[in-house]
Design a protein around this motif. Structure first.
Motif, PDB file in Angstrom:
ATOM      1  N   VAL A  72      67.460   3.697  29.226  1.00 11.44           N
ATOM      2  CA  VAL A  72      66.241   3.466  28.581  1.00 11.44           C
ATOM      3  C   VAL A  72      66.258   2.914  27.244  1.00 11.44           C
ATOM      4  CG1 VAL A  72      63.615   3.989  28.377  1.00 11.44           C
ATOM      5  CG2 VAL A  72      64.898   4.996  30.116  1.00 11.44           C
ATOM      6  N   ARG A  73      66.075   2.458  26.686  1.00 11.29           N
ATOM      7  CA  ARG A  73      66.123   1.674  25.218  1.00 11.29           C
ATOM      8  C   ARG A  73      64.370   1.161  25.185  1.00 11.29           C
ATOM      9  NH1 ARG A  73      70.435   2.018  22.962  1.00 11.29           N
ATOM     10  NH2 ARG A  73      72.545   1.692  24.104  1.00 11.29           N
ATOM     11  N   ALA A  74      63.498   2.203  24.413  1.00 12.39           N
ATOM     12  CA  ALA A  74      61.710   1.191  24.599  1.00 12.39           C
ATOM     13  C   ALA A  74      61.362   1.819  23.566  1.00 12.39           C
ATOM     14  CB  ALA A  74      61.283   1.586  25.860  1.00 12.39           C
ATOM     15  N   PRO A  75      60.326   0.590  22.434  1.00 18.91           N
ATOM     16  CA  PRO A  75      59.591   1.461  21.483  1.00 18.91           C
ATOM     17  C   PRO A  75      58.680   2.568  21.724  1.00 18.91           C
ATOM     18  CG  PRO A  75      58.788  -0.641  22.455  1.00 18.91           C
ATOM     19  CD  PRO A  75      59.499  -0.208  23.002  1.00 18.91           C
ATOM     20  N   ARG A  76      58.116   3.053  22.856  1.00 13.22           N
ATOM     21  CA  ARG A  76      57.854   4.043  23.283  1.00 13.22           C
ATOM     22  C   ARG A  76      57.673   3.618  24.088  1.00 13.22           C
ATOM     23  NH1 ARG A  76      52.307   3.162  25.355  1.00 13.22           N
ATOM     24  NH2 ARG A  76      52.137   5.248  24.874  1.00 13.22           N
ATOM     25  N   ILE A  77      57.817   5.555  25.363  1.00 15.54           N
ATOM     26  CA  ILE A  77      57.620   5.827  26.542  1.00 15.54           C
ATOM     27  C   ILE A  77      56.725   7.395  26.115  1.00 15.54           C
ATOM     28  CG2 ILE A  77      58.620   7.201  27.718  1.00 15.54           C
ATOM     29  CD1 ILE A  77      61.601   6.861  26.353  1.00 15.54           C
ATOM     30  N   PRO A  78      55.261   6.176  27.139  1.00 14.73           N
ATOM     31  CA  PRO A  78      53.739   6.673  27.179  1.00 14.73           C
ATOM     32  C   PRO A  78      54.207   8.508  28.028  1.00 14.73           C
ATOM     33  CG  PRO A  78      54.193   5.332  28.279  1.00 14.73           C
ATOM     34  CD  PRO A  78      54.894   5.083  28.000  1.00 14.73           C
ATOM     35  N   ASP A  79      55.288   8.496  28.818  1.00 15.62           N
ATOM     36  CA  ASP A  79      55.121   9.267  29.298  1.00 15.62           C
ATOM     37  C   ASP A  79      56.958   9.701  29.694  1.00 15.62           C
ATOM     38  OD1 ASP A  79      55.561  11.709  31.637  1.00 15.62           O
ATOM     39  OD2 ASP A  79      52.785  11.645  31.757  1.00 15.62           O
ATOM     40  N   ALA A  80      57.724  10.452  29.815  1.00 19.53           N
ATOM     41  CA  ALA A  80      58.878  10.219  29.964  1.00 19.53           C
ATOM     42  C   ALA A  80      59.159  10.818  31.676  1.00 19.53           C
ATOM     43  CB  ALA A  80      60.090  11.306  29.305  1.00 19.53           C
ATOM     44  N   TRP A  97      54.441   2.219  35.951  1.00 10.60           N
ATOM     45  CA  TRP A  97      55.717   2.753  36.690  1.00 10.60           C
ATOM     46  C   TRP A  97      55.579   2.548  38.009  1.00 10.60           C
ATOM     47  CZ3 TRP A  97      56.636   4.720  33.016  1.00 10.60           C
ATOM     48  CH2 TRP A  97      55.966   5.731  31.238  1.00 10.60           C
ATOM     49  N   ALA A  98      54.753   1.713  38.664  1.00  8.01           N
ATOM     50  CA  ALA A  98      54.517   0.718  39.886  1.00  8.01           C
ATOM     51  C   ALA A  98      55.304  -0.322  39.405  1.00  8.01           C
ATOM     52  CB  ALA A  98      53.508   0.613  40.953  1.00  8.01           C
ATOM     53  N   GLU A  99      55.671  -0.526  38.591  1.00 18.56           N
ATOM     54  CA  GLU A  99      56.769  -1.498  38.584  1.00 18.56           C
ATOM     55  C   GLU A  99      57.968  -1.622  38.574  1.00 18.56           C
ATOM     56  OE1 GLU A  99      58.283  -5.948  37.287  1.00 18.56           O
ATOM     57  OE2 GLU A  99      56.642  -4.625  38.245  1.00 18.56           O
ATOM     58  N   ILE A 100      57.997   0.073  37.024  1.00 20.46           N
ATOM     59  CA  ILE A 100      59.818   0.548  36.996  1.00 20.46           C
ATOM     60  C   ILE A 100      60.441   0.594  38.852  1.00 20.46           C
ATOM     61  CG2 ILE A 100      60.936   2.760  36.329  1.00 20.46           C
ATOM     62  CD1 ILE A 100      60.669   0.468  34.113  1.00 20.46           C
ATOM     63  N   PRO A 119      61.694  -3.141  28.156  1.00 23.24           N
ATOM     64  CA  PRO A 119      61.563  -1.984  27.620  1.00 23.24           C
ATOM     65  C   PRO A 119      59.807  -2.349  26.983  1.00 23.24           C
ATOM     66  CG  PRO A 119      63.281  -3.116  26.133  1.00 23.24           C
ATOM     67  CD  PRO A 119      62.772  -3.825  27.411  1.00 23.24           C
ATOM     68  N   ALA A 120      59.775  -3.560  27.006  1.00 24.99           N
ATOM     69  CA  ALA A 120      57.495  -3.361  27.199  1.00 24.99           C
ATOM     70  C   ALA A 120      56.827  -3.275  28.482  1.00 24.99           C
ATOM     71  CB  ALA A 120      57.438  -5.044  27.747  1.00 24.99           C
ATOM     72  N   VAL A 121      57.558  -3.006  29.637  1.00 22.99           N
ATOM     73  CA  VAL A 121      57.320  -2.294  30.953  1.00 22.99           C
ATOM     74  C   VAL A 121      57.484  -0.702  30.866  1.00 22.99           C
ATOM     75  CG1 VAL A 121      57.724  -1.876  33.193  1.00 22.99           C
ATOM     76  CG2 VAL A 121      57.957  -4.548  32.559  1.00 22.99           C
ATOM     77  N   VAL A 122      58.465  -0.044  30.055  1.00 26.72           N
ATOM     78  CA  VAL A 122      58.049   1.241  30.474  1.00 26.72           C
ATOM     79  C   VAL A 122      57.429   1.665  28.882  1.00 26.72           C
ATOM     80  CG1 VAL A 122      59.917   2.665  28.973  1.00 26.72           C
ATOM     81  CG2 VAL A 122      61.137   1.799  30.612  1.00 26.72           C
TER      82      VAL A 122
END
Length: 214
Positions: free
Chosen positions: A24-32, A197-200, A189-192
């Motif tokens: 996971v590389r993302a600009p933000r993670i709302p809920d790990a 979460w459904a898309e993940i 990154p954008a989806v995270v």
């Protein structure tokens, strides 16, 4: 300096049984923790958060406290290794051979996957006690490179990282990779960042099915 054999052996067996690591590389993670849950619903139970993600230790702690198997990647220094372990990382991953990171992992009894590319670097990673050796960038050299490396190193557990996707993951596993890393193909990154979460889960299911795990 080698990790205790039981640490390495246990990690290798777990990877062999469950051979996909989400990176996971993302600009933000709302809920790990929710991200880990979404990945697990798609069959991916190893999650690597990276030091290129802001507030990575906070995400590690939240996910680890919720009981998920998480590690920290892009570890370059012993200080980063120690900080990640303190936040709950159960394994470490480096982009290249980092002796001081291996030393910190050894001291803490935590498995480390050391990055390498050339045969010389693979040998160094083994000498440093890597539980597995991450070959990066895997896509640039292809599955055939894993067969070539297994010529002189038949027993070295190799992990394919970099450009691995649902279209080629099975080829790397068939060529002898112990495990593969799923990056933007599963955790864009954008989806995270959007917390979709459904898309993940959908992407994780597609990836694991392509690996023959679905």
């Amino acid at each position: 300096m080698n990790l205790p054999s039981t640490v390495a052996t246990t990690a290798r067996a777990a990877l062999a049984a469950d051979p996909v690591i989400a990176v996971v590389r993302a600009p933000r993670i709302p809920d790990a923790a929710a991200l880990c849950e979404a990945l697990a619903a798609g069959g991916i139970n190893w999650v690597e958060f990276t030091y290129t993600t802001p507030d990575v230790t906070e995400h590690l702690k939240k996910a680890a406290d919720a009981g998920w198997r998480v590690g920290v990647g892009t570890v370059l220094t012993a200080e980063q290794a120690t900080r990640g372990i303190g936040a709950g990382a159960g394994f470490l991953v480096t982009p290249g051979c980092r002796p001081e990171v291996a030393g910190a992992a050894h001291a803490a009894g935590v498995p480390v996957v050391l990055g390498a590319l050339t045969p010389t670097e693979v040998a160094l990673a083994v000498d440093l006690g890597a539980a597995a050796v991450k070959i990066f960038p895997a896509k640039a050299f292809g599955p055939g490179y894993f067969k070539d490396l297994h010529g002189p190193y038949p027993d070295v557990p190799l992990v394919a990282s970099g450009g691995v996707n649902a279209g080629n993951a099975a080829e790397f596993l068939a060529a002898g990779a112990l495990a593969v890393c799923a990056g933007t193909d599963v955790v864009p990154p954008a989806v995270v960042a959007a917390g979709d979460w459904a898309e993940i889960t959908r992407r994780a299911l597609a990836f694991t099915a392509a690996c023959g795990r679905g």
